[in-house]
Design a protein around this motif. Sequence first.
Motif, PDB file in Angstrom:
ATOM      1  N   UNK A  72      47.579 -22.957 -27.949  1.00 51.13           N
ATOM      2  CA  UNK A  72      46.232 -22.584 -28.384  1.00 51.13           C
ATOM      3  C   UNK A  72      45.229 -22.820 -27.265  1.00 51.13           C
ATOM      4  N   UNK A  73      45.357 -23.964 -26.563  1.00 52.10           N
ATOM      5  CA  UNK A  73      44.474 -24.236 -25.436  1.00 52.10           C
ATOM      6  C   UNK A  73      44.669 -23.203 -24.327  1.00 52.10           C
ATOM      7  N   UNK A  74      45.922 -22.829 -24.079  1.00 46.64           N
ATOM      8  CA  UNK A  74      46.196 -21.815 -23.061  1.00 46.64           C
ATOM      9  C   UNK A  74      45.580 -20.479 -23.452  1.00 46.64           C
ATOM     10  N   UNK A  75      45.665 -20.147 -24.743  1.00 49.12           N
ATOM     11  CA  UNK A  75      45.053 -18.912 -25.225  1.00 49.12           C
ATOM     12  C   UNK A  75      43.547 -18.926 -25.073  1.00 49.12           C
ATOM     13  N   UNK A  76      42.926 -20.075 -25.356  1.00 52.43           N
ATOM     14  CA  UNK A  76      41.482 -20.207 -25.173  1.00 52.43           C
ATOM     15  C   UNK A  76      41.091 -20.009 -23.709  1.00 52.43           C
ATOM     16  N   UNK A  77      41.892 -20.566 -22.815  1.00 60.08           N
ATOM     17  CA  UNK A  77      41.607 -20.415 -21.384  1.00 60.08           C
ATOM     18  C   UNK A  77      41.648 -18.957 -20.971  1.00 60.08           C
ATOM     19  N   UNK A  78      42.568 -18.184 -21.535  1.00 64.63           N
ATOM     20  CA  UNK A  78      42.644 -16.760 -21.207  1.00 64.63           C
ATOM     21  C   UNK A  78      41.379 -16.031 -21.648  1.00 64.63           C
ATOM     22  N   UNK A  79      40.848 -16.427 -22.796  1.00 66.30           N
ATOM     23  CA  UNK A  79      39.662 -15.737 -23.292  1.00 66.30           C
ATOM     24  C   UNK A  79      38.400 -16.163 -22.547  1.00 66.30           C
ATOM     25  N   UNK A  80      38.408 -17.334 -21.935  1.00 67.50           N
ATOM     26  CA  UNK A  80      37.290 -17.717 -21.071  1.00 67.50           C
ATOM     27  C   UNK A  80      37.203 -16.735 -19.910  1.00 67.50           C
ATOM     28  N   UNK A  81      38.362 -16.420 -19.321  1.00 71.49           N
ATOM     29  CA  UNK A  81      38.368 -15.491 -18.184  1.00 71.49           C
ATOM     30  C   UNK A  81      37.945 -14.091 -18.589  1.00 71.49           C
ATOM     31  N   UNK A  82      38.078 -13.755 -19.868  1.00 73.13           N
ATOM     32  CA  UNK A  82      37.676 -12.435 -20.357  1.00 73.13           C
ATOM     33  C   UNK A  82      36.234 -12.409 -20.833  1.00 73.13           C
ATOM     34  N   UNK A  83      35.559 -13.549 -20.784  1.00 77.14           N
ATOM     35  CA  UNK A  83      34.151 -13.588 -21.134  1.00 77.14           C
ATOM     36  C   UNK A  83      33.866 -13.666 -22.617  1.00 77.14           C
ATOM     37  N   UNK A  84      34.875 -13.937 -23.428  1.00 77.20           N
ATOM     38  CA  UNK A  84      34.672 -13.983 -24.880  1.00 77.20           C
ATOM     39  C   UNK A  84      34.478 -15.399 -25.400  1.00 77.20           C
ATOM     40  N   UNK A  85      34.872 -16.391 -24.632  1.00 81.35           N
ATOM     41  CA  UNK A  85      34.757 -17.790 -25.027  1.00 81.35           C
ATOM     42  C   UNK A  85      34.126 -18.570 -23.881  1.00 81.35           C
ATOM     43  N   UNK A  86      33.332 -19.571 -24.243  1.00 82.30           N
ATOM     44  CA  UNK A  86      32.696 -20.442 -23.265  1.00 82.30           C
ATOM     45  C   UNK A  86      33.257 -21.848 -23.421  1.00 82.30           C
TER      46      UNK A  86
END
Length: 232
Positions: free
Chosen positions: A57-71
Motif C-alpha cells: 500500500x505504501x509503495x502504491x501511494x508512492x507511485x501516485x505521488x509521482x503521478x501528482x494525485x497524492x501529496x
Amino acid sequence: MAGQPLSSPIDVSGSDTLSERAATLLQHDIIAGNLAPGTRLGIVDLVQRYEIGATPMREGLSRLISRGLIIGIGQRGFRVADISREDLADITRMRSVVEMEALRLAIEHGDDAWEAGILGALHQMRRHIDRTGDEFREGAPDFDKLHKGFHTALLAACNSKRLLAAHSELYDQAYRYRRVMMRGFDSGSRFVAAHQLLADRVLARETGPAQAMLTSHLHSTLAFVYPPGQGD
C-alpha cells in the motif's frame, strides 16, 4: 473513507503485483471522486478498505505521488492532492507539449490502419451516444473507455511508448476536472461533432492546423472549469 469504488476509466484487472493493484485502486477512487481532494489517507484505513498489506500500500501511494494525485505530508502520512486552476493549467501545458509532438509523429508515420483506428474509435463513441442520448457523462465506464480510446487513437502511430504513456497518465490526471466540464454538455450530437471536426483535421494530415485544433480542444477544459477572469 468507507464505500465501494465508483466507475472510472482505470482498469484494475491488469494489475499484476500488489503495489500496482494498490496504486490502481487508489487512482480509481481519486479520479472517480470517491476520495475527495484533500482527504487524509491513513495506511490502516487503506489496508482495511482495499484488503492489501501495508508495505504494498505504501509503495502504491508512492507511485501516485509521482503521478501528482497524492501529496506526502512528512511524518503525518498522505492526502489526496487538491484541485486548482494552477494544477489544471500545468496538466494542460504538459498535455499540449506531449500531444503536439505525438500528433506530429503520428501524422508523419500513420498508415491506413492508423486512420481506420481513428474512424473506428469515433464511430464507437458516436454509437454509444446514439444509444444513451444526452445522458452520456464522464464517469460511466463504457463512455470513459471510448472517450480516452479516441484521443489515444489520434496519437497511436507516433511510435513512442513513452509519449503514449505520458498522454495516458496526463489524461487521467485531468479526469477530475473533465468531469466538471462534462456537466456542461447537454447535447450528445454537439459533443460528437466537436470530435468529428478534430478527427477530420487530423486525417487531413495538415500538421499545423491539426495541432492547433487539438491544442484548443485540450484547453477547453481549463476555460470551462476556470473561466478567464475568475479565481479558483
